[in-house]
Write a protein that holds these residues in place. Structure first.
Motif, PDB file in Angstrom:
ATOM      1  N   GLU A  41       0.826  -1.203   0.000  1.00 54.75           N
ATOM      2  CA  GLU A  41       0.000   0.000   0.000  1.00 54.75           C
ATOM      3  C   GLU A  41       0.862   1.257   0.000  1.00 54.75           C
ATOM      4  O   GLU A  41       0.517   2.239  -0.663  1.00 54.75           O
ATOM      5  CB  GLU A  41      -0.959  -0.002   1.182  1.00 54.75           C
ATOM      6  N   ARG A  42       1.969   1.234   0.721  1.00 56.06           N
ATOM      7  CA  ARG A  42       2.870   2.392   0.701  1.00 56.06           C
ATOM      8  C   ARG A  42       3.407   2.623  -0.708  1.00 56.06           C
ATOM      9  O   ARG A  42       3.478   3.766  -1.174  1.00 56.06           O
ATOM     10  CB  ARG A  42       4.010   2.213   1.699  1.00 56.06           C
ATOM     11  N   LEU A  43       3.788   1.542  -1.391  1.00 53.48           N
ATOM     12  CA  LEU A  43       4.293   1.671  -2.763  1.00 53.48           C
ATOM     13  C   LEU A  43       3.209   2.194  -3.703  1.00 53.48           C
ATOM     14  O   LEU A  43       3.468   3.072  -4.536  1.00 53.48           O
ATOM     15  CB  LEU A  43       4.803   0.315  -3.270  1.00 53.48           C
ATOM     16  N   LEU A  44       2.008   1.661  -3.564  1.00 51.90           N
ATOM     17  CA  LEU A  44       0.912   2.110  -4.419  1.00 51.90           C
ATOM     18  C   LEU A  44       0.543   3.563  -4.140  1.00 51.90           C
ATOM     19  O   LEU A  44       0.217   4.318  -5.054  1.00 51.90           O
ATOM     20  CB  LEU A  44      -0.310   1.209  -4.241  1.00 51.90           C
ATOM     21  N   ASP A  52      -7.487  10.129  -3.112  1.00 54.01           N
ATOM     22  CA  ASP A  52      -8.694   9.518  -3.658  1.00 54.01           C
ATOM     23  C   ASP A  52      -8.343   8.446  -4.694  1.00 54.01           C
ATOM     24  O   ASP A  52      -8.954   7.382  -4.731  1.00 54.01           O
ATOM     25  CB  ASP A  52      -9.598  10.586  -4.282  1.00 54.01           C
ATOM     26  N   ALA A  53      -7.360   8.734  -5.519  1.00 52.61           N
ATOM     27  CA  ALA A  53      -6.925   7.763  -6.526  1.00 52.61           C
ATOM     28  C   ALA A  53      -6.390   6.499  -5.855  1.00 52.61           C
ATOM     29  O   ALA A  53      -6.684   5.378  -6.290  1.00 52.61           O
ATOM     30  CB  ALA A  53      -5.869   8.381  -7.430  1.00 52.61           C
ATOM     31  N   PHE A  54      -5.610   6.680  -4.793  1.00 54.23           N
ATOM     32  CA  PHE A  54      -5.093   5.535  -4.048  1.00 54.23           C
ATOM     33  C   PHE A  54      -6.251   4.698  -3.505  1.00 54.23           C
ATOM     34  O   PHE A  54      -6.251   3.476  -3.634  1.00 54.23           O
ATOM     35  CB  PHE A  54      -4.199   6.008  -2.899  1.00 54.23           C
ATOM     36  N   ASP A  55      -7.243   5.356  -2.914  1.00 51.94           N
ATOM     37  CA  ASP A  55      -8.396   4.634  -2.373  1.00 51.94           C
ATOM     38  C   ASP A  55      -9.114   3.845  -3.459  1.00 51.94           C
ATOM     39  O   ASP A  55      -9.554   2.716  -3.228  1.00 51.94           O
ATOM     40  CB  ASP A  55      -9.379   5.602  -1.709  1.00 51.94           C
ATOM     41  N   ARG A  56      -9.225   4.414  -4.644  1.00 57.98           N
ATOM     42  CA  ARG A  56      -9.901   3.720  -5.751  1.00 57.98           C
ATOM     43  C   ARG A  56      -9.090   2.518  -6.245  1.00 57.98           C
ATOM     44  O   ARG A  56      -9.655   1.493  -6.584  1.00 57.98           O
ATOM     45  CB  ARG A  56     -10.184   4.687  -6.884  1.00 57.98           C
ATOM     46  N   VAL A  58      -6.970   0.724  -4.395  1.00 60.62           N
ATOM     47  CA  VAL A  58      -7.085  -0.295  -3.348  1.00 60.62           C
ATOM     48  C   VAL A  58      -8.451  -0.972  -3.408  1.00 60.62           C
ATOM     49  O   VAL A  58      -8.555  -2.198  -3.343  1.00 60.62           O
ATOM     50  CB  VAL A  58      -6.809   0.306  -1.956  1.00 60.62           C
ATOM     51  N   SER A  59      -9.489  -0.188  -3.565  1.00 58.28           N
ATOM     52  CA  SER A  59     -10.844  -0.741  -3.638  1.00 58.28           C
ATOM     53  C   SER A  59     -10.986  -1.683  -4.831  1.00 58.28           C
ATOM     54  O   SER A  59     -11.542  -2.783  -4.716  1.00 58.28           O
ATOM     55  CB  SER A  59     -11.865   0.391  -3.733  1.00 58.28           C
ATOM     56  N   ALA A  60     -10.470  -1.282  -5.977  1.00 60.27           N
ATOM     57  CA  ALA A  60     -10.539  -2.123  -7.167  1.00 60.27           C
ATOM     58  C   ALA A  60      -9.708  -3.395  -6.996  1.00 60.27           C
ATOM     59  O   ALA A  60     -10.113  -4.476  -7.430  1.00 60.27           O
ATOM     60  CB  ALA A  60     -10.071  -1.340  -8.395  1.00 60.27           C
ATOM     61  N   ALA A  61      -8.554  -3.280  -6.354  1.00 58.76           N
ATOM     62  CA  ALA A  61      -7.715  -4.460  -6.118  1.00 58.76           C
ATOM     63  C   ALA A  61      -8.418  -5.461  -5.216  1.00 58.76           C
ATOM     64  O   ALA A  61      -8.383  -6.671  -5.462  1.00 58.76           O
ATOM     65  CB  ALA A  61      -6.378  -4.042  -5.514  1.00 58.76           C
ATOM     66  N   VAL A  62      -9.078  -4.974  -4.176  1.00 58.61           N
ATOM     67  CA  VAL A  62      -9.823  -5.858  -3.277  1.00 58.61           C
ATOM     68  C   VAL A  62     -11.004  -6.482  -4.020  1.00 58.61           C
ATOM     69  O   VAL A  62     -11.274  -7.685  -3.883  1.00 58.61           O
ATOM     70  CB  VAL A  62     -10.284  -5.098  -2.012  1.00 58.61           C
ATOM     71  N   ASP A  63     -11.692  -5.693  -4.834  1.00 55.73           N
ATOM     72  CA  ASP A  63     -12.801  -6.235  -5.631  1.00 55.73           C
ATOM     73  C   ASP A  63     -12.313  -7.323  -6.577  1.00 55.73           C
ATOM     74  O   ASP A  63     -12.964  -8.356  -6.744  1.00 55.73           O
ATOM     75  CB  ASP A  63     -13.490  -5.128  -6.436  1.00 55.73           C
ATOM     76  N   VAL A  77      -8.427   0.989 -13.847  1.00 54.04           N
ATOM     77  CA  VAL A  77      -8.419   1.884 -12.679  1.00 54.04           C
ATOM     78  C   VAL A  77      -6.984   2.251 -12.340  1.00 54.04           C
ATOM     79  O   VAL A  77      -6.666   3.422 -12.098  1.00 54.04           O
ATOM     80  CB  VAL A  77      -9.127   1.220 -11.469  1.00 54.04           C
ATOM     81  N   TYR A  78      -6.099   1.259 -12.329  1.00 47.82           N
ATOM     82  CA  TYR A  78      -4.701   1.514 -11.969  1.00 47.82           C
ATOM     83  C   TYR A  78      -4.046   2.487 -12.945  1.00 47.82           C
ATOM     84  O   TYR A  78      -3.387   3.446 -12.529  1.00 47.82           O
ATOM     85  CB  TYR A  78      -3.929   0.197 -11.934  1.00 47.82           C
ATOM     86  N   GLU A  79      -4.225   2.249 -14.240  1.00 42.81           N
ATOM     87  CA  GLU A  79      -3.599   3.112 -15.242  1.00 42.81           C
ATOM     88  C   GLU A  79      -4.171   4.531 -15.203  1.00 42.81           C
ATOM     89  O   GLU A  79      -3.454   5.494 -15.416  1.00 42.81           O
ATOM     90  CB  GLU A  79      -3.773   2.497 -16.627  1.00 42.81           C
ATOM     91  N   GLU A  80      -5.445   4.644 -14.876  1.00 38.36           N
ATOM     92  CA  GLU A  80      -6.102   5.930 -14.820  1.00 38.36           C
ATOM     93  C   GLU A  80      -5.685   6.737 -13.582  1.00 38.36           C
ATOM     94  O   GLU A  80      -5.623   7.969 -13.631  1.00 38.36           O
ATOM     95  CB  GLU A  80      -7.601   5.697 -14.821  1.00 38.36           C
TER      96      GLU A  80
END
Length: 83
Positions: A41-44, A52-56, A58-63, A77-80
């Motif tokens: 998470e620190r790297l991401l 907000d982008a980080f939260d999105r 993480v949320s997409a990764a968990v999904d 999501v990651y590329e965006e």
């Protein structure tokens, strides 16, 4: 992208461990997995364009790890949301 893949694998392992029957050392495994997740998470967070982008991401990764979205959607999501 490698950090994202590593993060997803760490989340998957953690989900599997949490859902597994109790066993000796389960708490230690969960603690180590949480530490690994936090490192990713620190790297991401460093690669995200905003909090907000980080939260999105993480949320997409968990999904994705839960099987709720396809990898292509996670990649989008990651590329965006990353630098």
């Amino acid at each position: 992208m490698e950090e994202l893949k590593g993060y997803v694998e760490a989340v998957k392992r953690n989900m599997e461990t949490m859902n597994a029957d109790d066993y000796d050392g389960k708490e230690d495994d969960l603690r180590r997995q949480q530490e690994e997740i936090e490192r990713y998470e620190r790297l991401l967070k460093e690669q995200s364009i905003s909090a907000d982008a980080f939260d999105r991401i993480v949320s997409a990764a968990v999904d994705y790890a839960a099987g709720d979205i396809p990898f292509s959607q996670l990649e989008h999501v990651y590329e965006e949301k990353s630098i």
